[in-house]
Enzyme design. Structure first.
Site, PDB file in Angstrom:
ATOM      1  N   GLN A  11       0.831  -1.222   0.000  1.00 16.04           N
ATOM      2  CA  GLN A  11       0.000   0.000   0.000  1.00 16.04           C
ATOM      3  C   GLN A  11       0.861   1.266   0.000  1.00 16.04           C
ATOM      4  O   GLN A  11       0.570   2.208  -0.733  1.00 16.04           O
ATOM      5  CB  GLN A  11      -1.055   0.006   1.100  1.00 16.04           C
ATOM      6  CG  GLN A  11      -0.581  -0.050   2.507  1.00 16.04           C
ATOM      7  CD  GLN A  11      -1.717   0.197   3.507  1.00 16.04           C
ATOM      8  OE1 GLN A  11      -2.737   0.815   3.196  1.00 16.04           O
ATOM      9  NE2 GLN A  11      -1.538  -0.290   4.716  1.00 16.04           N
ATOM     10  N   TYR A  61       7.593  -7.300   6.042  1.00 15.23           N
ATOM     11  CA  TYR A  61       6.676  -8.349   6.509  1.00 15.23           C
ATOM     12  C   TYR A  61       5.769  -7.645   7.515  1.00 15.23           C
ATOM     13  O   TYR A  61       6.233  -7.213   8.571  1.00 15.23           O
ATOM     14  CB  TYR A  61       7.480  -9.461   7.174  1.00 15.23           C
ATOM     15  CG  TYR A  61       6.663 -10.646   7.621  1.00 15.23           C
ATOM     16  CD1 TYR A  61       6.696 -11.835   6.903  1.00 15.23           C
ATOM     17  CD2 TYR A  61       5.879 -10.592   8.765  1.00 15.23           C
ATOM     18  CE1 TYR A  61       5.959 -12.937   7.312  1.00 15.23           C
ATOM     19  CE2 TYR A  61       5.128 -11.682   9.176  1.00 15.23           C
ATOM     20  CZ  TYR A  61       5.174 -12.853   8.452  1.00 15.23           C
ATOM     21  OH  TYR A  61       4.438 -13.948   8.852  1.00 15.23           O
ATOM     22  N   TYR A 125       6.857  -8.915  15.494  1.00 14.78           N
ATOM     23  CA  TYR A 125       6.856  -7.911  14.416  1.00 14.78           C
ATOM     24  C   TYR A 125       7.627  -6.666  14.850  1.00 14.78           C
ATOM     25  O   TYR A 125       8.538  -6.215  14.153  1.00 14.78           O
ATOM     26  CB  TYR A 125       5.407  -7.561  14.043  1.00 14.78           C
ATOM     27  CG  TYR A 125       5.284  -6.338  13.168  1.00 14.78           C
ATOM     28  CD1 TYR A 125       5.648  -6.373  11.814  1.00 14.78           C
ATOM     29  CD2 TYR A 125       4.812  -5.125  13.690  1.00 14.78           C
ATOM     30  CE1 TYR A 125       5.541  -5.228  11.023  1.00 14.78           C
ATOM     31  CE2 TYR A 125       4.697  -3.993  12.900  1.00 14.78           C
ATOM     32  CZ  TYR A 125       5.069  -4.050  11.571  1.00 14.78           C
ATOM     33  OH  TYR A 125       4.966  -2.925  10.788  1.00 14.78           O
ATOM     34  N   LYS A 129      11.160  -5.185  13.393  1.00 15.22           N
ATOM     35  CA  LYS A 129      11.246  -3.839  12.817  1.00 15.22           C
ATOM     36  C   LYS A 129      12.315  -3.016  13.553  1.00 15.22           C
ATOM     37  O   LYS A 129      13.019  -2.213  12.938  1.00 15.22           O
ATOM     38  CB  LYS A 129       9.886  -3.131  12.883  1.00 15.22           C
ATOM     39  CG  LYS A 129       8.814  -3.727  11.982  1.00 15.22           C
ATOM     40  CD  LYS A 129       9.095  -3.593  10.497  1.00 15.22           C
ATOM     41  CE  LYS A 129       9.032  -2.165  10.006  1.00 15.22           C
ATOM     42  NZ  LYS A 129       9.240  -2.070   8.537  1.00 15.22           N
TER      43      LYS A 129
HETATM   44  N1  LIG Z   1       0.368  -1.222   7.673  1.00 10.21           N
HETATM   45  C1  LIG Z   1       0.487  -0.554   8.821  1.00 10.21           C
HETATM   46  O1  LIG Z   1      -0.490  -0.330   9.534  1.00 10.21           O
HETATM   47  C2  LIG Z   1       1.830  -0.050   9.250  1.00 10.21           C
HETATM   48  C3  LIG Z   1       1.946   0.612  10.486  1.00 10.21           C
HETATM   49  C4  LIG Z   1       3.197   1.105  10.863  1.00 10.21           C
HETATM   50  C5  LIG Z   1       4.297   0.920  10.038  1.00 10.21           C
HETATM   51  N2  LIG Z   1       4.159   0.263   8.862  1.00 10.21           N
HETATM   52  C6  LIG Z   1       5.338   0.081   8.007  1.00 10.21           C
HETATM   53  O2  LIG Z   1       5.099   0.788   6.812  1.00 10.21           O
HETATM   54  C7  LIG Z   1       5.768   0.132   5.733  1.00 10.21           C
HETATM   55  C8  LIG Z   1       4.805  -0.079   4.577  1.00 10.21           C
HETATM   56  O3  LIG Z   1       3.754  -0.916   5.036  1.00 10.21           O
HETATM   57  P1  LIG Z   1       2.527  -1.320   4.100  1.00 10.21           P
HETATM   58  O4  LIG Z   1       1.303  -1.201   4.921  1.00 10.21           O
HETATM   59  O5  LIG Z   1       2.621  -0.605   2.789  1.00 10.21           O
HETATM   60  O6  LIG Z   1       2.820  -2.865   3.899  1.00 10.21           O
HETATM   61  P2  LIG Z   1       2.245  -3.867   2.813  1.00 10.21           P
HETATM   62  O7  LIG Z   1       1.042  -3.311   2.153  1.00 10.21           O
HETATM   63  O8  LIG Z   1       2.165  -5.189   3.503  1.00 10.21           O
HETATM   64  O9  LIG Z   1       3.405  -3.888   1.725  1.00 10.21           O
HETATM   65  C9  LIG Z   1       4.636  -4.496   1.978  1.00 10.21           C
HETATM   66  C10 LIG Z   1       5.163  -4.983   0.649  1.00 10.21           C
HETATM   67  O10 LIG Z   1       6.430  -5.621   0.894  1.00 10.21           O
HETATM   68  C11 LIG Z   1       6.485  -6.759   0.062  1.00 10.21           C
HETATM   69  N3  LIG Z   1       7.453  -7.728   0.541  1.00 10.21           N
HETATM   70  C12 LIG Z   1       7.291  -8.661   1.514  1.00 10.21           C
HETATM   71  N4  LIG Z   1       8.403  -9.397   1.609  1.00 10.21           N
HETATM   72  C13 LIG Z   1       9.280  -8.933   0.674  1.00 10.21           C
HETATM   73  C14 LIG Z   1      10.581  -9.298   0.273  1.00 10.21           C
HETATM   74  N5  LIG Z   1      11.223 -10.316   0.844  1.00 10.21           N
HETATM   75  N6  LIG Z   1      11.186  -8.595  -0.710  1.00 10.21           N
HETATM   76  C15 LIG Z   1      10.537  -7.568  -1.321  1.00 10.21           C
HETATM   77  N7  LIG Z   1       9.281  -7.190  -1.006  1.00 10.21           N
HETATM   78  C16 LIG Z   1       8.670  -7.865  -0.007  1.00 10.21           C
HETATM   79  C17 LIG Z   1       5.083  -7.307   0.080  1.00 10.21           C
HETATM   80  O11 LIG Z   1       4.921  -8.156  -1.029  1.00 10.21           O
HETATM   81  P3  LIG Z   1       3.798  -9.314  -1.002  1.00 10.21           P
HETATM   82  O12 LIG Z   1       2.525  -8.577  -1.172  1.00 10.21           O
HETATM   83  O13 LIG Z   1       4.196 -10.167  -2.151  1.00 10.21           O
HETATM   84  O14 LIG Z   1       3.920  -9.968   0.336  1.00 10.21           O
HETATM   85  C18 LIG Z   1       4.258  -6.038  -0.013  1.00 10.21           C
HETATM   86  O15 LIG Z   1       4.002  -5.684  -1.357  1.00 10.21           O
HETATM   87  C19 LIG Z   1       6.364  -1.142   6.319  1.00 10.21           C
HETATM   88  O16 LIG Z   1       7.713  -0.908   6.649  1.00 10.21           O
HETATM   89  C20 LIG Z   1       5.572  -1.353   7.596  1.00 10.21           C
HETATM   90  O17 LIG Z   1       6.307  -2.069   8.564  1.00 10.21           O
HETATM   91  C21 LIG Z   1       2.951  -0.224   8.440  1.00 10.21           C
END
Ligand SMILES: NC(=O)c1ccc[n+]([C@@H]2O[C@H](COP(=O)([O-])OP(=O)(O)OC[C@H]3O[C@@H](n4cnc5c(N)ncnc54)[C@H](OP(=O)(O)O)[C@@H]3O)[C@@H](O)[C@H]2O)c1
Length: 289
Positions: A11, A61, A125, A129
Protein backbone atom coordinates in the site's frame (compact mmCIF):
# COMPACT_ATOMS: atom_id res chain seq x y z
CA UNK A 1 16.99 12.39 -8.57
CA UNK A 2 16.94 8.65 -9.22
CA UNK A 3 14.91 6.59 -6.78
CA UNK A 4 14.73 2.85 -6.32
CA UNK A 5 11.50 1.85 -4.55
CA UNK A 6 11.30 -1.64 -3.04
CA UNK A 7 8.02 -3.28 -2.02
CA UNK A 8 6.41 -1.29 -4.82
CA UNK A 9 3.19 -3.37 -4.81
CA UNK A 10 2.37 -2.77 -1.14
CA UNK A 11 0.00 0.00 0.00
CA UNK A 12 2.79 2.48 0.74
CA UNK A 13 4.69 1.44 -2.40
CA UNK A 14 1.65 2.10 -4.57
CA UNK A 15 0.92 5.45 -2.91
CA UNK A 16 4.56 6.43 -3.47
CA UNK A 17 4.38 5.56 -7.16
CA UNK A 18 1.14 7.56 -7.53
CA UNK A 19 2.84 10.61 -6.04
CA UNK A 20 6.03 10.22 -8.08
CA UNK A 21 4.20 9.61 -11.36
CA UNK A 22 4.23 13.24 -12.52
CA UNK A 23 7.60 14.21 -11.09
CA UNK A 24 10.84 14.68 -12.99
CA UNK A 25 12.48 12.02 -10.86
CA UNK A 26 13.58 8.77 -12.40
CA UNK A 27 11.88 5.97 -10.50
CA UNK A 28 12.73 2.28 -10.61
CA UNK A 29 9.87 0.48 -8.85
CA UNK A 30 10.42 -3.12 -7.83
CA UNK A 31 7.88 -5.43 -6.21
CA UNK A 32 8.90 -8.62 -4.47
CA UNK A 33 9.01 -10.44 -7.83
CA UNK A 34 11.49 -7.84 -9.16
CA UNK A 35 13.63 -7.65 -6.03
CA UNK A 36 13.38 -9.96 -3.04
CA UNK A 37 15.20 -8.00 -0.34
CA UNK A 38 16.11 -11.20 1.53
CA UNK A 39 18.37 -12.16 -1.41
CA UNK A 40 21.65 -10.46 -0.51
CA UNK A 41 23.43 -10.95 -3.83
CA UNK A 42 20.28 -10.06 -5.78
CA UNK A 43 19.95 -6.82 -3.81
CA UNK A 44 23.57 -5.97 -4.38
CA UNK A 45 23.43 -6.67 -8.12
CA UNK A 46 20.19 -4.74 -8.62
CA UNK A 47 21.27 -1.70 -6.64
CA UNK A 48 24.64 -1.55 -8.43
CA UNK A 49 22.89 -1.87 -11.80
CA UNK A 50 20.36 0.89 -11.03
CA UNK A 51 22.76 3.16 -9.10
CA UNK A 52 20.02 5.21 -7.46
CA UNK A 53 20.60 8.36 -5.42
CA UNK A 54 18.06 7.11 -2.90
CA UNK A 55 16.61 3.71 -2.03
CA UNK A 56 13.15 3.94 -0.47
CA UNK A 57 12.34 0.71 1.30
CA UNK A 58 8.59 0.10 1.35
CA UNK A 59 9.07 -3.69 1.53
CA UNK A 60 8.25 -5.36 4.81
CA UNK A 61 6.68 -8.35 6.51
CA UNK A 62 3.65 -6.59 7.98
CA UNK A 63 1.44 -9.27 9.53
CA UNK A 64 1.67 -8.54 13.26
CA UNK A 65 -0.17 -11.73 14.23
CA UNK A 66 1.47 -14.11 11.77
CA UNK A 67 4.95 -12.92 12.75
CA UNK A 68 4.51 -14.62 16.14
CA UNK A 69 4.61 -18.05 14.49
CA UNK A 70 6.67 -17.10 11.43
CA UNK A 71 9.53 -15.38 13.22
CA UNK A 72 12.18 -16.47 10.73
CA UNK A 73 10.49 -14.88 7.73
CA UNK A 74 9.63 -11.70 9.65
CA UNK A 75 13.26 -11.40 10.68
CA UNK A 76 14.60 -12.23 7.21
CA UNK A 77 12.55 -9.44 5.60
CA UNK A 78 12.36 -6.79 8.33
CA UNK A 79 15.91 -7.08 9.70
CA UNK A 80 18.25 -8.94 7.33
CA UNK A 81 16.64 -7.54 4.18
CA UNK A 82 17.21 -4.01 5.47
CA UNK A 83 20.84 -4.81 6.21
CA UNK A 84 21.30 -5.98 2.60
CA UNK A 85 19.79 -2.70 1.39
CA UNK A 86 21.96 -0.60 3.73
CA UNK A 87 25.19 -2.28 2.62
CA UNK A 88 24.21 -2.05 -1.04
CA UNK A 89 23.33 1.64 -0.56
CA UNK A 90 26.84 2.29 0.74
CA UNK A 91 28.42 0.52 -2.23
CA UNK A 92 26.31 2.53 -4.68
CA UNK A 93 26.72 5.82 -2.78
CA UNK A 94 22.95 5.99 -2.21
CA UNK A 95 20.96 7.15 0.80
CA UNK A 96 18.51 4.71 2.40
CA UNK A 97 15.02 5.85 3.41
CA UNK A 98 13.48 3.13 5.56
CA UNK A 99 10.02 2.90 7.13
CA UNK A 100 9.44 1.57 10.63
CA UNK A 101 6.59 1.39 13.10
CA UNK A 102 5.01 2.67 16.32
CA UNK A 103 5.00 -0.99 17.44
CA UNK A 104 8.68 -0.68 18.43
CA UNK A 105 7.24 0.90 21.61
CA UNK A 106 5.57 -1.03 24.45
CA UNK A 107 2.74 1.49 24.85
CA UNK A 108 3.21 2.21 28.55
CA UNK A 109 3.80 5.98 28.15
CA UNK A 110 0.84 8.35 28.33
CA UNK A 111 2.29 11.13 26.19
CA UNK A 112 3.29 10.97 22.51
CA UNK A 113 6.49 9.03 21.91
CA UNK A 114 9.61 10.97 20.95
CA UNK A 115 12.33 9.54 18.72
CA UNK A 116 14.60 9.50 21.79
CA UNK A 117 12.21 7.37 23.92
CA UNK A 118 13.32 3.83 24.62
CA UNK A 119 11.98 1.22 22.22
CA UNK A 120 10.72 -1.97 23.84
CA UNK A 121 8.62 -4.01 21.41
CA UNK A 122 6.03 -6.40 22.82
CA UNK A 123 5.87 -8.79 19.83
CA UNK A 124 7.98 -10.39 17.11
CA UNK A 125 6.86 -7.91 14.42
CA UNK A 126 7.93 -4.90 16.50
CA UNK A 127 11.19 -6.60 17.48
CA UNK A 128 12.01 -7.43 13.85
CA UNK A 129 11.25 -3.84 12.82
CA UNK A 130 13.48 -2.51 15.61
CA UNK A 131 16.29 -4.77 14.35
CA UNK A 132 15.59 -3.31 10.89
CA UNK A 133 16.07 0.22 12.24
CA UNK A 134 19.46 -0.83 13.58
CA UNK A 135 20.31 -2.36 10.20
CA UNK A 136 19.25 0.82 8.37
CA UNK A 137 21.76 2.77 10.45
CA UNK A 138 24.52 0.79 8.70
CA UNK A 139 23.86 3.00 5.68
CA UNK A 140 26.16 6.05 5.77
CA UNK A 141 23.15 8.21 4.86
CA UNK A 142 19.87 6.94 6.26
CA UNK A 143 16.47 8.13 7.34
CA UNK A 144 14.29 5.87 9.46
CA UNK A 145 10.68 7.08 9.43
CA UNK A 146 8.40 5.49 12.02
CA UNK A 147 4.72 5.58 11.16
CA UNK A 148 1.47 4.08 12.46
CA UNK A 149 -1.90 2.52 11.60
CA UNK A 150 -1.55 2.92 7.80
CA UNK A 151 -4.65 2.90 5.62
CA UNK A 152 -5.23 3.60 1.95
CA UNK A 153 -7.20 2.58 -1.12
CA UNK A 154 -4.75 -0.29 -1.63
CA UNK A 155 -3.99 -3.64 0.01
CA UNK A 156 -5.02 -4.87 3.42
CA UNK A 157 -5.82 -2.30 6.06
CA UNK A 158 -8.36 -1.54 8.81
CA UNK A 159 -10.42 0.87 6.71
CA UNK A 160 -10.91 -1.60 3.87
CA UNK A 161 -11.60 -4.45 6.28
CA UNK A 162 -14.34 -2.68 8.23
CA UNK A 163 -15.98 -1.32 5.08
CA UNK A 164 -16.21 -4.93 3.89
CA UNK A 165 -17.51 -6.11 7.28
CA UNK A 166 -20.13 -3.35 7.32
CA UNK A 167 -21.70 -5.06 4.29
CA UNK A 168 -21.59 -8.49 5.97
CA UNK A 169 -22.65 -7.92 9.61
CA UNK A 170 -25.27 -6.02 11.62
CA UNK A 171 -22.97 -5.46 14.60
CA UNK A 172 -19.23 -4.82 14.70
CA UNK A 173 -17.23 -5.03 17.95
CA UNK A 174 -14.17 -2.78 17.82
CA UNK A 175 -11.33 -2.37 20.32
CA UNK A 176 -11.57 0.90 22.24
CA UNK A 177 -8.62 0.68 24.64
CA UNK A 178 -5.76 0.92 22.13
CA UNK A 179 -4.91 4.48 21.20
CA UNK A 180 -2.76 5.41 18.23
CA UNK A 181 -2.78 7.58 15.14
CA UNK A 182 -4.26 6.48 11.84
CA UNK A 183 -2.08 7.59 8.94
CA UNK A 184 -3.15 7.85 5.32
CA UNK A 185 -0.40 6.11 3.31
CA UNK A 186 -0.74 8.85 0.67
CA UNK A 187 0.20 11.46 3.31
CA UNK A 188 3.18 9.32 4.34
CA UNK A 189 4.22 8.95 0.70
CA UNK A 190 4.17 12.74 0.29
CA UNK A 191 6.22 13.18 3.44
CA UNK A 192 8.79 10.64 2.20
CA UNK A 193 9.08 12.39 -1.16
CA UNK A 194 9.58 15.73 0.65
CA UNK A 195 12.26 14.10 2.81
CA UNK A 196 14.05 12.69 -0.23
CA UNK A 197 14.14 16.19 -1.74
CA UNK A 198 15.07 17.94 1.53
CA UNK A 199 17.85 15.57 2.60
CA UNK A 200 17.72 16.17 6.37
CA UNK A 201 20.31 14.76 8.79
CA UNK A 202 20.51 10.98 9.06
CA UNK A 203 18.42 9.69 11.94
CA UNK A 204 15.02 8.56 13.15
CA UNK A 205 11.86 10.61 12.54
CA UNK A 206 8.20 10.13 13.44
CA UNK A 207 5.38 10.72 10.95
CA UNK A 208 1.73 9.93 11.57
CA UNK A 209 -1.72 11.15 10.72
CA UNK A 210 -2.40 13.91 13.28
CA UNK A 211 -5.10 13.44 15.88
CA UNK A 212 -4.91 10.27 18.04
CA UNK A 213 -7.93 8.01 18.55
CA UNK A 214 -8.86 4.42 19.39
CA UNK A 215 -9.72 1.79 16.76
CA UNK A 216 -13.35 2.30 17.78
CA UNK A 217 -13.07 6.07 17.20
CA UNK A 218 -11.40 5.43 13.85
CA UNK A 219 -14.23 3.07 12.86
CA UNK A 220 -16.84 5.71 13.81
CA UNK A 221 -15.06 8.31 11.66
CA UNK A 222 -14.79 5.88 8.71
CA UNK A 223 -18.50 5.08 8.84
CA UNK A 224 -19.39 8.77 9.08
CA UNK A 225 -17.30 9.45 5.96
CA UNK A 226 -18.84 6.46 4.13
CA UNK A 227 -22.36 7.66 4.95
CA UNK A 228 -21.49 11.13 3.69
CA UNK A 229 -20.32 9.67 0.37
CA UNK A 230 -22.92 6.96 -0.19
CA UNK A 231 -26.64 7.01 0.70
CA UNK A 232 -26.72 3.24 0.49
CA UNK A 233 -23.85 2.57 2.88
CA UNK A 234 -25.10 0.14 5.57
CA UNK A 235 -25.06 1.35 9.16
CA UNK A 236 -24.13 -1.58 11.39
CA UNK A 237 -24.10 -1.08 15.17
CA UNK A 238 -20.61 -0.32 16.46
CA UNK A 239 -19.82 -1.74 19.89
CA UNK A 240 -16.71 -0.65 21.81
CA UNK A 241 -14.85 -3.56 23.41
CA UNK A 242 -11.66 -4.10 25.44
CA UNK A 243 -8.56 -5.71 23.87
CA UNK A 244 -9.03 -8.57 26.33
CA UNK A 245 -12.38 -9.33 24.63
CA UNK A 246 -10.75 -9.60 21.20
CA UNK A 247 -8.56 -12.69 21.10
CA UNK A 248 -5.35 -12.06 19.12
CA UNK A 249 -2.10 -14.05 19.02
CA UNK A 250 -0.14 -11.05 20.27
CA UNK A 251 -0.68 -8.05 22.51
CA UNK A 252 -0.59 -4.61 20.85
CA UNK A 253 0.69 -1.46 22.59
CA UNK A 254 -2.16 0.24 24.47
CA UNK A 255 -0.83 3.67 23.49
CA UNK A 256 1.43 4.25 20.50
CA UNK A 257 0.99 7.90 19.57
CA UNK A 258 4.08 9.31 17.83
CA UNK A 259 5.27 12.90 18.37
CA UNK A 260 5.99 14.38 14.93
CA UNK A 261 7.66 17.57 16.19
CA UNK A 262 11.21 16.65 15.10
CA UNK A 263 10.20 16.09 11.48
CA UNK A 264 8.38 19.42 11.38
CA UNK A 265 11.25 21.33 13.03
CA UNK A 266 14.15 19.74 11.19
CA UNK A 267 12.66 19.01 7.77
CA UNK A 268 9.61 21.30 7.58
CA UNK A 269 7.30 18.28 7.13
CA UNK A 270 4.02 18.59 9.10
CA UNK A 271 1.98 15.57 10.28
CA UNK A 272 -0.67 14.11 7.99
CA UNK A 273 -4.41 14.61 8.49
CA UNK A 274 -6.22 11.28 8.51
CA UNK A 275 -9.64 12.82 9.06
CA UNK A 276 -9.27 15.03 5.98
CA UNK A 277 -8.19 12.01 3.91
CA UNK A 278 -11.29 9.93 4.71
CA UNK A 279 -14.01 11.43 2.51
CA UNK A 280 -11.90 11.61 -0.70
CA UNK A 281 -10.73 8.06 -0.03
CA UNK A 282 -14.28 6.76 0.52
CA UNK A 283 -15.24 8.47 -2.76
CA UNK A 284 -12.57 6.40 -4.51
CA UNK A 285 -13.52 3.14 -2.81
CA UNK A 286 -17.33 3.23 -2.60
CA UNK A 287 -19.89 3.38 -5.33
CA UNK A 288 -21.50 6.84 -4.95
CA UNK A 289 -25.24 7.23 -4.59
N1 LIG B 1 0.37 -1.22 7.67
C1 LIG B 1 0.49 -0.55 8.82
O1 LIG B 1 -0.49 -0.33 9.53
C2 LIG B 1 1.83 -0.05 9.25
C3 LIG B 1 1.95 0.61 10.49
C4 LIG B 1 3.20 1.11 10.86
C5 LIG B 1 4.30 0.92 10.04
N2 LIG B 1 4.16 0.26 8.86
C6 LIG B 1 5.34 0.08 8.01
O2 LIG B 1 5.10 0.79 6.81
C7 LIG B 1 5.77 0.13 5.73
C8 LIG B 1 4.81 -0.08 4.58
O3 LIG B 1 3.75 -0.92 5.04
P1 LIG B 1 2.53 -1.32 4.10
O4 LIG B 1 1.30 -1.20 4.92
O5 LIG B 1 2.62 -0.61 2.79
O6 LIG B 1 2.82 -2.86 3.90
P2 LIG B 1 2.25 -3.87 2.81
O7 LIG B 1 1.04 -3.31 2.15
O8 LIG B 1 2.16 -5.19 3.50
O9 LIG B 1 3.40 -3.89 1.72
C9 LIG B 1 4.64 -4.50 1.98
C10 LIG B 1 5.16 -4.98 0.65
O10 LIG B 1 6.43 -5.62 0.89
C11 LIG B 1 6.48 -6.76 0.06
N3 LIG B 1 7.45 -7.73 0.54
C12 LIG B 1 7.29 -8.66 1.51
N4 LIG B 1 8.40 -9.40 1.61
C13 LIG B 1 9.28 -8.93 0.67
C14 LIG B 1 10.58 -9.30 0.27
N5 LIG B 1 11.22 -10.32 0.84
N6 LIG B 1 11.19 -8.59 -0.71
C15 LIG B 1 10.54 -7.57 -1.32
N7 LIG B 1 9.28 -7.19 -1.01
C16 LIG B 1 8.67 -7.86 -0.01
C17 LIG B 1 5.08 -7.31 0.08
O11 LIG B 1 4.92 -8.16 -1.03
P3 LIG B 1 3.80 -9.31 -1.00
O12 LIG B 1 2.52 -8.58 -1.17
O13 LIG B 1 4.20 -10.17 -2.15
O14 LIG B 1 3.92 -9.97 0.34
C18 LIG B 1 4.26 -6.04 -0.01
O15 LIG B 1 4.00 -5.68 -1.36
C19 LIG B 1 6.36 -1.14 6.32
O16 LIG B 1 7.71 -0.91 6.65
C20 LIG B 1 5.57 -1.35 7.60
O17 LIG B 1 6.31 -2.07 8.56
C21 LIG B 1 2.95 -0.22 8.44
Amino acid sequence: MKLLVTGANGQLGRCLLDRLADSDDRVVALGRDGLDITDRSGVNARVMAVRPNIIVNAAAYTSVDRAETDRETAWAVNAEGVEHLARAANRAGAALVHVSTDYVFDGTLRRPYLESDMANPVGVYGASKLAGEQAARLADRHLVVRTAWLFSEYGHNFLRTIIRLAHERDTLSIVDDQVGTPTYAGDLAEALVALCRGRPESGVYHFSGGEPCSWFGFAQAIFAACSQVSDTFPSPRLVPIASSDFPAPVQRPAYSVLDGGKLRREAGVPPGNWRRALVPLCRKILPTG
